[in-house]
Design a protein around this motif. Sequence first.
Motif, PDB file in Angstrom:
ATOM      1  N   VAL A 136       2.441  20.022 -28.563  1.00 24.62           N
ATOM      2  CA  VAL A 136       2.031  19.201 -29.710  1.00 24.62           C
ATOM      3  C   VAL A 136       1.039  18.134 -29.258  1.00 24.62           C
ATOM      4  N   LYS A 137       1.344  17.478 -28.162  1.00 21.62           N
ATOM      5  CA  LYS A 137       0.474  16.420 -27.640  1.00 21.62           C
ATOM      6  C   LYS A 137      -0.915  16.960 -27.300  1.00 21.62           C
ATOM      7  N   LYS A 138      -0.968  18.083 -26.598  1.00 18.12           N
ATOM      8  CA  LYS A 138      -2.264  18.625 -26.181  1.00 18.12           C
ATOM      9  C   LYS A 138      -3.057  19.166 -27.375  1.00 18.12           C
ATOM     10  N   THR A 139      -2.349  19.592 -28.403  1.00 23.47           N
ATOM     11  CA  THR A 139      -3.052  19.997 -29.627  1.00 23.47           C
ATOM     12  C   THR A 139      -3.793  18.812 -30.211  1.00 23.47           C
ATOM     13  N   PRO A 190      10.963  13.332 -25.386  1.00 22.27           N
ATOM     14  CA  PRO A 190      10.068  13.922 -24.379  1.00 22.27           C
ATOM     15  C   PRO A 190       8.603  13.788 -24.785  1.00 22.27           C
ATOM     16  N   GLN A 191       7.735  13.508 -23.812  1.00 21.27           N
ATOM     17  CA  GLN A 191       6.308  13.339 -24.048  1.00 21.27           C
ATOM     18  C   GLN A 191       5.462  14.420 -23.365  1.00 21.27           C
ATOM     19  N   GLY A 192       6.114  15.396 -22.752  1.00 21.02           N
ATOM     20  CA  GLY A 192       5.367  16.450 -22.071  1.00 21.02           C
ATOM     21  C   GLY A 192       4.942  16.034 -20.673  1.00 21.02           C
ATOM     22  N   ASP A 200      -1.164   9.053 -17.602  1.00 23.14           N
ATOM     23  CA  ASP A 200       0.242   9.415 -17.771  1.00 23.14           C
ATOM     24  C   ASP A 200       0.418  10.443 -18.884  1.00 23.14           C
ATOM     25  N   GLU A 201       1.653  10.633 -19.326  1.00 23.70           N
ATOM     26  CA  GLU A 201       1.957  11.661 -20.326  1.00 23.70           C
ATOM     27  C   GLU A 201       1.223  11.441 -21.651  1.00 23.70           C
ATOM     28  N   ASN A 202       0.907  10.189 -21.953  1.00 20.05           N
ATOM     29  CA  ASN A 202       0.262   9.873 -23.228  1.00 20.05           C
ATOM     30  C   ASN A 202      -1.240   9.664 -23.110  1.00 20.05           C
ATOM     31  N   GLY A 203      -1.760   9.861 -21.899  1.00 17.64           N
ATOM     32  CA  GLY A 203      -3.199   9.707 -21.694  1.00 17.64           C
ATOM     33  C   GLY A 203      -3.621   8.298 -21.332  1.00 17.64           C
TER      34      GLY A 203
END
Length: 215
Positions: A136-139, A190-192, A200-203
């Motif tokens: 979902v995050k990378k989308t 979870p953030q991937g 980090d996981e959120n950029g």
Amino acid sequence: MFHLKKLVIILGLCTLTALTGCSKDMSNRDVYEESGNTINVNNKRHDLYNEGASRSVRNASNNYGFVRHQKSPLMNDNTANDHYTALNREQVANIISKLSTEIPNVNDVATLVTDQEVLIAYKTDSKNRNMTADQVKKTAMSVVPRYYHVFVTDNKVLMRDVENLANLDSTSRNARNLVNGLIKQMKKSPQGQRMNPSEDENGLTPDDHMGRNNR
């Protein structure tokens, strides 16, 4: 006499060719006005894409999309960043939500796009929560400018909180505090995976973290 007839025939053909060319030019103009494939054609379309478009418009989507930007030669020319301020956040949120529902086991998605973050709450029955969060995050990362940070949660209770933030005045101090508060709640999910060694996981980079802590 023969030469005169020949001249009349040639003039007639030239006139017919000119009329045909004019008609073809008008036809092309109509096509451009309908398809919106040129820049600033009638200023009719401001969205990122067309929904429910006519067949002629949909056929135009077979063409490639191309835009070229050049850096301003002037020092400190802020107009170079105008393309960021023109981002249609609602349309971006729409695209992210639609693409996310195509991910396996993701059934319902609420997306909020601020001036620097994307907040996504979704319902899922996935057995691998971290993998789904990463997808979902990378989308979302693939849609927004790279300076954006993306936060996700599979806590369906927070979907209403994401929706409620959309009704706030984004320029108010209270709105920023509420966004930051919701982000803290979302990060309990979870953030991937990390985006890369420097993010980090959120950029977020270390500098981004310092900036957020100083708000």
